[in-house]
Write an enzyme that holds these catalytic residues in place. Sequence first.
Site, mmCIF file in Angstrom:
data_model
loop_
_atom_site.group_PDB
_atom_site.id
_atom_site.type_symbol
_atom_site.label_atom_id
_atom_site.label_comp_id
_atom_site.label_asym_id
_atom_site.label_seq_id
_atom_site.Cartn_x
_atom_site.Cartn_y
_atom_site.Cartn_z
ATOM 1 N N ALA A 10 0.819 -1.553 0.279
ATOM 2 C CA ALA A 10 -0.345 0.300 0.258
ATOM 3 C C ALA A 10 0.820 1.031 0.349
ATOM 4 O O ALA A 10 -0.129 2.328 0.604
ATOM 5 C CB ALA A 10 -0.943 -0.368 1.006
ATOM 6 N N ARG A 16 -2.005 7.540 -11.399
ATOM 7 C CA ARG A 16 -3.037 7.860 -12.264
ATOM 8 C C ARG A 16 -4.581 7.936 -11.827
ATOM 9 O O ARG A 16 -5.578 8.526 -12.847
ATOM 10 C CB ARG A 16 -3.448 6.149 -13.237
ATOM 11 C CG ARG A 16 -2.226 6.104 -14.290
ATOM 12 C CD ARG A 16 -2.193 4.501 -15.082
ATOM 13 N NE ARG A 16 -1.674 3.993 -14.009
ATOM 14 C CZ ARG A 16 -1.675 2.699 -14.562
ATOM 15 N NH1 ARG A 16 -2.460 2.286 -15.552
ATOM 16 N NH2 ARG A 16 -1.231 1.618 -13.573
ATOM 17 N N ASN A 170 -1.634 -12.865 -14.047
ATOM 18 C CA ASN A 170 -0.671 -13.021 -13.002
ATOM 19 C C ASN A 170 -1.806 -11.863 -12.226
ATOM 20 O O ASN A 170 -1.326 -10.713 -12.266
ATOM 21 C CB ASN A 170 0.189 -12.033 -12.590
ATOM 22 C CG ASN A 170 0.847 -12.419 -10.866
ATOM 23 O OD1 ASN A 170 0.281 -12.546 -9.917
ATOM 24 N ND2 ASN A 170 2.123 -10.944 -11.687
ATOM 25 N N ASN A 377 -49.738 15.267 19.371
ATOM 26 C CA ASN A 377 -49.797 15.834 18.272
ATOM 27 C C ASN A 377 -49.613 17.566 17.779
ATOM 28 O O ASN A 377 -50.066 18.149 18.589
ATOM 29 C CB ASN A 377 -51.723 16.252 18.386
ATOM 30 C CG ASN A 377 -51.307 16.385 16.485
ATOM 31 O OD1 ASN A 377 -52.319 15.199 16.187
ATOM 32 N ND2 ASN A 377 -51.926 17.404 16.151
ATOM 33 N N ASN A 386 -34.973 27.067 18.653
ATOM 34 C CA ASN A 386 -33.670 26.716 19.557
ATOM 35 C C ASN A 386 -32.402 27.132 19.734
ATOM 36 O O ASN A 386 -31.887 26.902 21.036
ATOM 37 C CB ASN A 386 -33.519 25.233 19.295
ATOM 38 C CG ASN A 386 -32.935 25.043 17.769
ATOM 39 O OD1 ASN A 386 -32.937 25.838 16.881
ATOM 40 N ND2 ASN A 386 -31.456 23.864 17.571
#
Length: 458
Positions: A10, A16, A170, A377, A386
């Site tokens: 890695a 690219r 491969n 409700n 708020n």
Amino acid sequence: MATKNTIILAAGKGTRMKSKLYKVLHRLCGKTMVDHVLTEVEKANIDNVVTIVGHGAEAVEENLGDRTKYAVQEEQLGTGHAVLQAEDLLGNLEGTTMVVSGDTPLFTAHTFDNLFAYHQNKKAAVTILTSQTDNPTGYGRIVRNDLGIVERIVEQKDATPEEQAITEINTGVYAFDNKSLFAALHEISNDNAQGEYYLTDVIEILKKQGKTIAAFKMDNFYESMGVNDRVALSKATKIMQQRINESHMKDGISFVDPDSTYIDVDVKIGADTVIEPGVQLKGQTVIGEGCYLGAHSEIVDSTLHDNVKVTSSMIENSEMMTGSDIGPNSHLRPDSLIGEGVHLGNFVEVKKSTIGAGTKVGHLTYVGNAKLGKNINVGCGVVFVNYDGAKKHETVVGDDSFIGSNSNLIAPLNVADHSFIAAGSTINKDVEKYDMAIARERQTNKPGYYKKLPYQKD
């Protein structure tokens, strides 16, 4: 004692990809490419994992954490040189070491298990994982003799026209006798078109030593897809999406159009859930049984319990309890908890709030930093105010209350159980139990006023 080891390559930048992000950190279906590789390696019961890092080392280590050890390739001198950097960590171990690239996110633990088993059965010094493809461009070719024995691997840029016509490729994955690998790495040279130390040259060195060279041909070529650019990334993503969706369908989930449904790899879904086209399920989302996820809904890092219905809505870092529903065109922002049987209708936004069982918030309402009890409700156009311009404040509404349409509840505020807010009110004082709060101008009618208007009609 024989060990099973893996080296993940890695260290490459991946020019690219044309990206500031290092190649192996590009994501598909919820994880970076290198994380996909490591996850499948972990499933194969590996004793030691070493990830070779170089470009973007710190970012890769942050992504993978302590799930792997690390070795640094300071200069990018080829795959053989990269593997050699793990010698201090693995060089003295008995056993088998698999080498895999961090930009091949489609490999599965099943394939890795088969490679290890084949390698051990053949008592080989190295076993090459190969595959067959009609378009081998870009891959190293497997060169065999008349008896079918592997002679060598030749890279695309070094291959003759005859070798380039070979269709067995491969995959870049190998299982080595560990000590033979590191001994041979000290013998390879960089006398090739790229001036690099190829890991593949180890094959020929081991062959000249009279050691067994094996090749295990896997069935699914697409697992071996390496990602070097954005086009390949999109193709790999499509393959993984198909794999993920098919797995869920086999577990009893219905997809109306799986080709247009996008589910990250770690998402969990219960049986008998129905998913419509355009749905996106991301991150660590968990969906219960018998849910309905309507078209173009997006759910991120959230938990939906059984029999939840989502209609064309977005849910982020939130939880919906059994039998609740939302939408269409509503939004749960982070840290929202929606109780059992709650109804959130169209154009409702909820943020950092708890809504108790049986409460109904029909439409065109904002609920922010609030705690709503049970069986409330909430009328149309209600705003839980708020924010005072500097801080967020909380509103608490007790059970069995009624919030009339077009009301503003200005936090901090407590509205007790069984209270009533009259429609059109702006409430900034606490409301006691059984009280009705009304805060609006008294209506005044002006007789005959219409006739005074310049545009009046008889």
